[in-house]
Design a protein around this motif. Structure first.
Motif, PDB file in Angstrom:
ATOM      1  N   ARG A 188       0.828  -1.206   0.000  1.00 57.97           N
ATOM      2  CA  ARG A 188       0.000   0.000   0.000  1.00 57.97           C
ATOM      3  C   ARG A 188       0.860   1.252   0.000  1.00 57.97           C
ATOM      4  O   ARG A 188       0.424   2.314  -0.410  1.00 57.97           O
ATOM      5  CB  ARG A 188      -0.944   0.006   1.199  1.00 57.97           C
ATOM      6  N   SER A 189       2.102   1.105   0.481  1.00 60.13           N
ATOM      7  CA  SER A 189       3.057   2.206   0.381  1.00 60.13           C
ATOM      8  C   SER A 189       4.465   1.633   0.320  1.00 60.13           C
ATOM      9  O   SER A 189       4.727   0.545   0.826  1.00 60.13           O
ATOM     10  CB  SER A 189       2.923   3.198   1.542  1.00 60.13           C
ATOM     11  N   TRP A 238       5.784   6.235  -2.232  1.00 60.53           N
ATOM     12  CA  TRP A 238       4.733   5.921  -3.188  1.00 60.53           C
ATOM     13  C   TRP A 238       3.571   5.306  -2.412  1.00 60.53           C
ATOM     14  O   TRP A 238       3.784   4.473  -1.520  1.00 60.53           O
ATOM     15  CB  TRP A 238       5.241   4.935  -4.227  1.00 60.53           C
ATOM     16  N   ASN A 239       2.347   5.696  -2.740  1.00 57.87           N
ATOM     17  CA  ASN A 239       1.146   5.114  -2.147  1.00 57.87           C
ATOM     18  C   ASN A 239       0.264   4.586  -3.260  1.00 57.87           C
ATOM     19  O   ASN A 239       0.097   5.244  -4.291  1.00 57.87           O
ATOM     20  CB  ASN A 239       0.368   6.162  -1.336  1.00 57.87           C
ATOM     21  N   ASN A 262       3.191  -2.082   4.294  1.00 61.33           N
ATOM     22  CA  ASN A 262       4.054  -0.976   3.887  1.00 61.33           C
ATOM     23  C   ASN A 262       5.474  -1.514   3.818  1.00 61.33           C
ATOM     24  O   ASN A 262       5.910  -2.241   4.715  1.00 61.33           O
ATOM     25  CB  ASN A 262       3.988   0.168   4.897  1.00 61.33           C
TER      26      ASN A 262
END
Length: 128
Positions: free
Chosen positions: A8-9, A38-39, A113
């Protein structure tokens, strides 16, 4: 039943641009600047044998983009744990003795993440 891990990131805590290439869809790539995040949503691909090496996510880093980190979800080792693993090498090889689990919360799928850092001139991964 196996659970998919989704990035997700992705935090690039290095002084270098990080390029990510999706092995299953090579037209999908990301460039994440130094000290940027980045997401989004990106599935970590399943690999269970060497014939599937091409699926791995490839992270390219370094002053001359010379470091390759291959990221994948291991289908078999350990069984039923859905572990996300990585390999730092010029080419991906599922059966390599150098393959390691990503430190942190890398099992059981779900939203995760990924943090990439540079510590003592070595790239380190952490999954949270």
């Amino acid at each position: 039943m196996a659970s998919v891990t989704y990035l997700r990131s992705l935090a690039n805590n290095t002084p270098y641009t990080l390029t990510l290439i999706d092995g299953e869809n090579r037209s999908q790539s990301l460039a994440i600047g130094a000290q940027h995040v980045w997401n989004g949503s990106l599935a970590v691909p399943w690999i269970g044998k060497s014939e599937e090496n091409y699926k791995a996510l490839r992270l390219i880093l370094g002053p001359g983009a010379e470091t390759n980190i291959w990221l994948f979800q291991d289908y078999w080792q350990p069984a039923y744990m859905d572990a996300v693993k990585y390999l730092i090498a010029s080419s991906m090889e599922y059966a390599s003795e150098e393959v390691m689990e990503v430190p942190g919360d890398n099992r059981e799928g779900g939203s995760k993440n990924l943090i990439v850092s540079l510590v003592n001139r070595q790239f380190k991964l952490l999954m949270a």
